[in-house]
Design a protein around this motif. Structure first.
Motif: not given
Lengths: 109, 91, 156
Positions: B4-15
């Motif tokens: 979940a944390a990895t996915i959150a970081i990926l979302v932030v990177m997209i932002m």
């Protein structure tokens, strides 16, 4: 998976996402810099502490600490360099309406 | 939770990369790239744990240093004319 | 001299920590690298009390504990205003005066301001810091001068 580690990772992820929303939402460069500041201080610390709690192996914990210390030393230097470059090249911040901006303009080089 | 944390970081990177593409000023782009870099460090560390290979941490350390040097390196040229913020440029 | 010794010790620790190999070849590579870094650092003239503030060692932990508390509080304040939206923020830029005498004190103060989310030191001339803040409250906190006082205490 222990509970405390999961809790730290959860808070870290939430802070990170908040910073990401902030960088998209805030109106100008200087305010966005504060949003990035959130993701680089507490969010990074929370996620790295969460990882430290995952693995009691000493060397791994030490390396995570090195990454944390490096991030904490690097991020203010990089943000200050960026902000100074921006102000030297006359990028003016959007200030709050109630503030009188005369002081800032006169002290700006 | 790691995933979940990895996915959150990926979302932030997209932002972050969205802000980098949107701009509008050069400094927003540098800021976004800097943030993207620091989030990459976190992503590499998290992936090391997800895959059970903590050796990834060495790569994360090197990436943190490279990211810092690249931002400072770009800002060394901030006196040159392309960095000048012209008033015609939309804020 | 003691700064050189301290730098070589910390570099050795860093190498041993990251390498994890104990063969003669790797250790000699490490020794050569450390010697090379020491030579470069001396050429750049950065091995002094400013790059390694050994005289602050005893006072730093207390200051760091206070700074971490401030950073956590400021983080949650900024996150709250991110979710509340643009109407609730009041970006402010003011010039504040620092009371530190030495360069290293000023640098610690400026870096502490920048490290706390919500305030960024934009420019630094003499003892005048230009600070940009997301909220007017954070500027008022800075002008109240607790951080300034603590950093000044640190350098004496």
């Amino acid at each position: 998976m222990n509970i405390s580690s999961a809790l730290f990772l959860l808070i870290g992820s939430f802070l990170c996402v908040s910073g990401g929303v902030g960088i998209l939402r805030f109106p100008d460069f200087y305010t966005r810099m504060h949003a990035v500041g959130v993701t680089e201080t507490l969010a990074t610390a929370m996620i790295l502490i969460g990882l430290m709690l995952q693995n009691p192996d000493g060397l791994v914990v030490l390396k995570l600490m090195i990454i944390l210390l490096m991030t904490l030393f690097i991020s203010p230097t990089a943000s200050h360099a960026l902000a100074q470059a921006a102000i030297h090249n006359d990028l003016m911040p959007e200030l709050d309406k109630k503030e009188d901006n005369e002081k800032v303009k006169s002290s700006n080089p | 939770m790691l995933i979940a944390a990895t996915i959150a970081i990926l979302v932030v990177m997209i932002m972050a990369i969205t802000r980098g593409i949107m701009g509008p000023t050069l400094y927003d782009r540098i800021l976004a790239v800097n943030m993207f870099g620091t989030k990459t460090v976190l992503l590499i560390s998290l992936l090391g744990f997800v895959m059970g290979r903590p050796e990834f941490l060495d790569i994360a350390i090197v990436y943190a240093l490279i990211n810092f040097i690249s931002v400072i390196g770009v800002l060394r040229y901030s006196d040159s004319s392309i960095f000048k913020h012209s008033s015609q440029q939309k804020k | 001299m003691r700064h050189t010794i301290f730098l070589s010790l910390s570099l050795t620790a860093f190498w041993l920590l990251n390498s994890g190999h104990n063969t003669a070849l790797m250790l000699s590579f490490g020794a050569i690298s450390i010697a090379f870094v020491l030579y470069i650092a001396h050429r750049m003239d950065v091995v002094d009390h400013e790059s390694q503030p050994l005289h602050l060692t005893l006072k730093l932990p207390g200051f760091y504990a206070w700074l971490i508390k401030e950073i956590i509080l400021a983080n949650f304040l900024v996150v709250k205003h991110i979710w509340l939206g643009n109407k609730t923020i009041s970006p402010t830029m003011v010039t504040i005066k620092a009371s530190q005498k030495t360069d290293i004190g000023k640098v610690i103060y400026a870096n502490s301001i920048t490290l706390t989310p919500g305030t960024v030191t934009v420019n630094l001339e003499g003892d005048q810091f230009m600070v940009h803040a997301l909220l007017r409250e954070s500027i008022e906190d800075l002008q109240a001068g607790e951080m300034d006082r603590r950093v000044t205490q640190l350098e004496n």
